[in-house]
Scaffold this motif. Sequence first.
Motif, PDB file in Angstrom:
ATOM      1  N   SER A  51       3.645  11.631  -9.096  1.00 43.24           N
ATOM      2  CA  SER A  51       4.072  12.066  -7.774  1.00 43.24           C
ATOM      3  C   SER A  51       5.447  12.725  -7.895  1.00 43.24           C
TER       4      SER A  51
ATOM      5  N   TYR B 177      -1.152  15.938  -3.066  1.00 46.77           N
ATOM      6  CA  TYR B 177      -2.186  15.410  -2.182  1.00 46.77           C
ATOM      7  C   TYR B 177      -2.636  14.023  -2.624  1.00 46.77           C
ATOM      8  N   GLN B 178      -1.712  13.074  -2.553  1.00 43.79           N
ATOM      9  CA  GLN B 178      -1.973  11.679  -2.851  1.00 43.79           C
ATOM     10  C   GLN B 178      -1.035  10.851  -1.971  1.00 43.79           C
ATOM     11  N   PRO B 179      -1.307   9.571  -1.799  1.00 49.93           N
ATOM     12  CA  PRO B 179      -0.531   8.811  -0.808  1.00 49.93           C
ATOM     13  C   PRO B 179       0.935   8.592  -1.154  1.00 49.93           C
TER      14      PRO B 179
ATOM     15  N   ASN C 249       6.287  14.992   6.277  1.00 50.82           N
ATOM     16  CA  ASN C 249       5.898  13.930   5.343  1.00 50.82           C
ATOM     17  C   ASN C 249       5.706  12.596   6.043  1.00 50.82           C
TER      18      ASN C 249
ATOM     19  N   ILE D 144       2.203  12.243   7.582  1.00 48.38           N
ATOM     20  CA  ILE D 144       1.194  12.185   6.524  1.00 48.38           C
ATOM     21  C   ILE D 144       1.224  10.817   5.846  1.00 48.38           C
ATOM     22  N   ALA D 145       2.443  10.322   5.578  1.00 49.94           N
ATOM     23  CA  ALA D 145       2.570   8.986   4.992  1.00 49.94           C
ATOM     24  C   ALA D 145       2.008   7.923   5.928  1.00 49.94           C
TER      25      ALA D 145
ATOM     26  N   TRP E 288      -1.793   8.003   5.775  1.00 52.41           N
ATOM     27  CA  TRP E 288      -2.254   7.376   4.529  1.00 52.41           C
ATOM     28  C   TRP E 288      -2.194   5.855   4.633  1.00 52.41           C
ATOM     29  N   CYS E 289      -1.076   5.340   5.148  1.00 55.25           N
ATOM     30  CA  CYS E 289      -0.910   3.888   5.249  1.00 55.25           C
ATOM     31  C   CYS E 289      -1.952   3.279   6.190  1.00 55.25           C
TER      32      CYS E 289
ATOM     33  N   GLY F 149      -4.850   4.563   7.095  1.00 52.14           N
ATOM     34  CA  GLY F 149      -6.184   4.724   6.530  1.00 52.14           C
ATOM     35  C   GLY F 149      -6.469   3.729   5.420  1.00 52.14           C
ATOM     36  N   LEU F 150      -5.503   3.531   4.516  1.00 48.73           N
ATOM     37  CA  LEU F 150      -5.692   2.580   3.421  1.00 48.73           C
ATOM     38  C   LEU F 150      -5.742   1.141   3.932  1.00 48.73           C
TER      39      LEU F 150
END
Length: 259
Positions: A190, A209-211, A231, A234-235, A238-239, A241-242
């Motif tokens: 990253s 394109y990764q968390p 950012n 998007i972060a 990701w959080c 969704g995971l």
Amino acid sequence: MSSPLALAVRDSSTMLRRNLLHARRYPSLTLNLLLTPVMLLLLFVYVFGGAMSGGLGRSAYVTYLVPGILMMTIGSTVIGTAVSMATDMNEGIVARFRTMAIHRGSVLFGRVAGSVLQSVASVVLVGAVGVAIGFRSHGATALEWLAAFGLLALVALALTWIAVGMGLGSPNAEAASNAAMPLILLPMISSAFVPLHSMPGWFQPIAQYQPFTPAIETLRGLLLGTHIGNNWWIALLWCLGLTVLGYRWSRAQFDRDPQ
């Protein structure tokens, strides 16, 4: 007569205490995992820092590096969660919990709460090492510090649920450890160590394109009081969704009939 919510809170608190007691009595796993980000921090500052900093100087590179290492610390710590969960499954304690008159979700909620607390404690310890070798937060307000702490806790929650799912789905502790290795490897590809624009063109999408990259860039902006752009959301996506994915995966594996 206690309400279902009160019973869930009580049983989850009991499981939390159990997991914290285990971590205190058997600290070797946590300490071994904690050594990884600390050693990487020292290695990249004092050994590779001159080559990696691109002329910024050691002090500026430490400031750039520490936010990424803090995120890597969370990924490293939750590997212990996957291993502990797999160990409990293999030793039969999870099967025994299923037969007891306790809230079923408390086994998972207690595990997750304990892991998040351990992750936060690990971040504090690694952050202290960063401060000791020169990291300084310039321009960040109290609100930005609070947001940074919230982001770290949210990332810890998301990765912990994923780690719990990995532990429940692994046949043994070794397999759980191997399955959780991407939680350490992804931060290494990253923007934790070098900016995205300094990477080869073909590699930049892999890093972007990764968390971890948006989370690291958001944390870096919050701690340094600089621009974070898009950012942050998007972060956050990701959080969330995971977390949902890890929760549903973990519950599905925990609720299924044992073989």
